[in-house]
Design a protein around this motif. Structure first.
Motif, short mmCIF file in Angstrom:
data_model
loop_
_atom_site.label_atom_id
_atom_site.label_comp_id
_atom_site.label_asym_id
_atom_site.label_seq_id
_atom_site.Cartn_x
_atom_site.Cartn_y
_atom_site.Cartn_z
N TYR A 183 0.87 -1.25 0.06
CA TYR A 183 -0.08 0.08 -0.14
C TYR A 183 0.91 1.17 -0.04
O TYR A 183 0.30 2.56 -0.02
N TRP A 214 -4.95 1.25 4.70
CA TRP A 214 -6.00 0.30 4.86
C TRP A 214 -6.32 -0.80 3.88
O TRP A 214 -6.13 -0.24 2.76
N GLY A 215 -6.69 -2.10 4.03
CA GLY A 215 -6.56 -3.08 2.99
C GLY A 215 -6.38 -4.29 3.36
O GLY A 215 -5.82 -4.77 4.37
N GLN A 262 -7.73 -11.08 4.38
CA GLN A 262 -8.89 -10.73 3.51
C GLN A 262 -10.36 -11.05 4.13
O GLN A 262 -11.41 -10.34 4.10
N ARG A 311 -13.25 2.92 2.59
CA ARG A 311 -12.37 2.19 2.42
C ARG A 311 -11.52 2.21 3.94
O ARG A 311 -11.31 1.12 4.61
N GLY A 315 -11.71 -0.59 6.77
CA GLY A 315 -10.37 -1.20 7.31
C GLY A 315 -10.41 -1.05 8.84
O GLY A 315 -9.88 -1.99 9.48
#
Length: 504
Positions: A183, A214-215, A262, A311, A315
């Protein structure tokens, strides 16, 4: 610490009603099914202690009415003395944790800032932390993850701000998760903004330019540092110990960056994300000193990009559910261990977290969203109850001593919460007193949050009628008596903020 004691029954004509907590400020009685009592230890042996600290965990947990899916926290809350109106002493990682672990306010320790090692402040070398005190009573003490401001780390020598003197053993493992490099751009800044240094004339400091990401990540749970931390504690509970123990486990998520496997992001589809309500006119009645801080430019940058804001919220929620799973791993090991019925467990978050509230990101404010945090104690002989009285984490130390039947420590600034654990409706005439940097304070009592800054400017919120603190009531004459009474609880400074040696 001398704090003036007053009675609040005279705070009329305005009604003083208890506030409820959580994102929607609604905690229903159906969340606790039947009162659960853990039997008293019949063998009169010392109780063990498990402490779980979670970094940047705000009031979005499910049991507080928040949007995060936290089944393990919810289950624990339903079995415990759960303080639904609990606050950090300081809404910043290091001074919050110092207050918890020393039982003393920043005005006493001089630890107001993240940069301050309390051991370097005058008198700091003589302060006795919770694990030190328990060790003197014959306990084994062990820590994994972030309990003080830093975890031990993986080098040969432990990080100084993990306070190694407090522990007989520390886990030399990783914390948080990996995956951040995916990221970041080639310069080390978040790809989504490319390293922008300012927005709307407000600076964006390097910390948040790098960590404001974030992710989902490719790591499995078992590959993350937080899992390794939790697993160390789970394995500790599977072992037989010949002495009572004090075991502390620090989970790093949902602290920035908000990265998690995930499957936790799959729990929160982007189309289902609801953004925090941030009225455009909210800051019009805020004093100049509180209009902006270092995070305001970043917060405005995110909020001006609604898709990115979603997002970010996703996150944070995903990271909270990940942290909840790590907590569940520890709790399951505890439930299946020989220590299930003779152990005190305390869980706390070090402060709140803001995702745009009042143009702020993360913590560092005296508003509810920056300081309100989960606080749960499960102890032998105590019934499950939701306790709505305002308290702070300053009370962890004296409460643990009383629950463990250990001698009281007279130099603590907090008090034991056992009266509320015995009777959730007990008379409680003590407000929650907060500090963010010297001479900026909040006094929270019943439905009020009164804030006074070092320049004398003030805010006052009725958290019952205004749960998100949008309407500053300062200047309205009918609240003059309320402000006068709450002002009597402003703390006295014993050690000034500047009285410490650099290098902490």
């Amino acid at each position: 610490m001398k704090i003036k004691h007053i009675l609040f029954s005279s705070l009329l004509p305005v009604s003083l009603t208890l506030i409820s907590c959580g994102e929607d400020n609604a905690t229903t009685s159906t969340q606790v099914n039947k009162p659960i009592m853990v039997e008293q230890n019949t063998q009169n042996q010392p109780y063990n202690v498990i402490m779980i600290a979670v970094d940047d965990l705000n009031n979005w947990a499910g049991y507080l009415g928040g949007p995060a899916k936290t089944p393990n926290l919810d289950k624990l809350a339903a079995q415990s003395s759960t303080f639904t109106n609990a606050y950090s002493v300081v809404p910043a990682c290091n001074p919050s944790r110092v207050a918890v672990m020393t039982g003393q306010r920043p005005e006493t320790t001089g630890a107001y800032l993240n940069e301050t090692n309390f051991r370097d402040v005058k008198g700091g070398d003589k302060r006795v932390t919770i694990p030190q005190y328990f060790a003197k009573q014959g306990y084994k003490t062990s820590a994994a993850g972030k309990i003080f401001h830093h975890p031990r780390g993986q080098k040969n020598n432990p990080a100084p701000m993990s306070d190694p003197i407090s522990w007989q053993s520390q886990f030399a493992g990783p914390t948080g998760t990996g995956g951040d490099k995916e990221y970041l751009n080639h310069e080390g800044w978040a790809k989504w903004h490319g390293g922008i240094e300012a927005y709307q004339g407000l600076p964006i400091i390097p910390y948040i330019r790098k960590h404001g990401i974030w992710g989902p990540i490719k790591q499995t749970d078992e590959e993350t540092g937080d899992y390794k931390t939790a697993n160390y504690c789970a394995n500790y509970l599977r072992q037989s110990h010949n002495k009572p123990f004090f075991l502390a486990c620090g989970i790093f998520r949902p602290h920035s960056p908000q990265l998690a496997p995930q499957k936790y992001f799959d729990m929160y589809p982007l189309e289902s994300i609801k953004l925090p309500a941030v009225p455009a006119e909210d800051m019009q009645d805020i004093p100049a000193i509180a209009q902006n801080n270092w995070s305001s430019g970043f917060a405005k940058l995110v909020m001006d990009r609604p898709d990115e804001w979603k997002r970010a919220v996703q996150g944070y929620l995903a990271s909270t559910s990940f942290a909840d799973a790590m907590i569940g791993h520890i709790l399951q090991a505890w439930d299946n261990s020989e220590y299930a019925d003779n152990t005190i467990l305390v869980l706390w978050g070090d402060h709140g977290f803001q995702l745009g509230h009042k143009n702020r990101w993360e913590k560092f404010t005296l508003w509810k969203q920056g300081s309100h945090t989960p606080f749960i104690i499960k102890a032998p002989g105590k019934q499950a109850a939701m306790i709505n009285k305002p308290v702070t984490l300053l009370n962890v130390y004296p409460t643990l001593l009383e629950l463990a039947n250990l001698p009281a420590k007279p130099d603590l600034d907090g008090v034991s919460l056992t009266p509320l654990m015995d009777n959730a409706k007990a008379d409680w005439q003590r407000p929650a007193v907060l500090t963010y940097q010297q001479d900026n304070n909040a006094i929270i009592f019943e439905n009020w949050n009164f804030i006074q800054y070092k320049d004398g400017s003030q805010e006052l919120y009725n958290q019952t009628t205004d749960p998100h603190e949008y309407n500053n009531l300062i200047g309205q004459p009918q609240y003059a008596e309320v402000i006068e009474k709450l002002s009597e609880w402003l703390p006295e400074v014993k050690i000034a903020q500047t009285e410490y040696r650099p290098g902490g």
